[in-house]
Design an enzyme around this catalytic site. Sequence first.
Site, short mmCIF file in Angstrom:
data_model
loop_
_atom_site.label_atom_id
_atom_site.label_comp_id
_atom_site.label_asym_id
_atom_site.label_seq_id
_atom_site.Cartn_x
_atom_site.Cartn_y
_atom_site.Cartn_z
N LEU A 12 13.96 1.59 -34.10
CA LEU A 12 12.94 1.75 -35.13
C LEU A 12 12.56 0.42 -35.77
O LEU A 12 11.40 0.21 -36.15
CB LEU A 12 13.43 2.71 -36.22
CG LEU A 12 13.61 4.19 -35.82
CD1 LEU A 12 14.23 4.96 -36.97
CD2 LEU A 12 12.28 4.80 -35.41
N GLY A 26 16.04 -6.54 -38.09
CA GLY A 26 15.97 -7.65 -39.03
C GLY A 26 16.94 -8.74 -38.64
O GLY A 26 17.54 -8.71 -37.56
N GLY A 27 17.11 -9.70 -39.54
CA GLY A 27 17.98 -10.83 -39.24
C GLY A 27 19.43 -10.45 -39.10
O GLY A 27 20.19 -11.10 -38.37
N LYS A 74 21.33 3.16 -39.27
CA LYS A 74 21.28 1.75 -39.64
C LYS A 74 22.56 1.07 -39.17
O LYS A 74 23.67 1.59 -39.38
CB LYS A 74 21.14 1.64 -41.17
CG LYS A 74 20.77 0.28 -41.69
CD LYS A 74 20.46 0.38 -43.19
CE LYS A 74 20.03 -0.96 -43.77
NZ LYS A 74 19.73 -0.83 -45.23
N ASP A 78 14.71 -2.71 -55.05
CA ASP A 78 13.73 -3.21 -54.08
C ASP A 78 12.57 -2.23 -53.92
O ASP A 78 12.18 -1.88 -52.81
CB ASP A 78 14.40 -3.45 -52.72
CG ASP A 78 13.63 -4.43 -51.84
OD1 ASP A 78 12.74 -5.13 -52.38
OD2 ASP A 78 13.91 -4.49 -50.63
N GLY A 124 20.58 -6.89 -38.88
CA GLY A 124 20.89 -5.57 -38.37
C GLY A 124 19.70 -4.88 -37.74
O GLY A 124 18.59 -5.44 -37.67
#
Length: 213
Positions: free
Chosen positions: A20, A23-24, A43, A143, A26
Site C-alpha cells: 500500500l 516510507g524511509g 504496518k 499529525d 517502514g
Amino acid sequence: MNQLTIGSLVGARFEIRSLLGEGGQGRTWLARDVVGQELVALKELSLDTAESWKAIELFEREGRALQTLDHPLIPRYVKAFTERDTDGSTRFFIAQEYVEGQSLEAELASKQWTEPEAVVLCRELLGVLVDLHGRSPAVVHRDIKPNNLLRREADGAVVLIDFGAVQVVAPGAGGGSTVVGTAGYMPLEQFMGKAVPASDLYGLGVTFTAWAS
C-alpha cells in the site's frame, strides 16, 4: 532480513496481498486476516531499518494506543506483534482494519468543498478529537493533516488514520520532548516538543483552511 512478498504469511495469520505504501523506515501492506477473514492494513517496521530506538518506541506506542481506541471514524485495531526472521533480524507489525478510500489531500487536488460540506466534516472530526482528548490520560494524534484523513469509499465518512506520532498526555503534563508531526500543521508548542490536546485542534484548523483556497 527476509523480504515480504505477495502470498507471504506473517504472524501465522496475515497473508500479504499488495504493497500500500512505503516510507524511509517502514512499509504498509494490504493483507488478508486468515482468522477473521477480513482485509487489514499491516504496518511493518524493521529493527534493521529504524533510524533510532525512538522510532521503535513510537511504533510500539502506536500499537498500545490503538488497542485502547474504539471509534467508528478510527480504523479498528486488530493486532500488534513482532516476528523474528531466520537471519535473526526483528520486525514489528501493527494490523488494523483496512479502509478503502481517498485521502483528503488527494480529494482537494481535484475539487473544492462547499462551506456546508466543510462545516459538516469539521464537526465530525471534532467528535473524534473529543473522544481522543476526553480519555484519561488524553490521546493526542500530533499529525492531523489532509493526508491522514481518508474519505471512506463505503459511506463517504472521513476516517482518521496513521497514529504513528501519537502521544498519551496526563492531565497537567506536557506532551513529551520529541518533536513529531508535519511542518505547516504544527503549532509552536509542538515544535518545542510539548504537544497538548489543543495542538490537534490547530492541525485540524489548518487542514480546513484548504477548502477555501
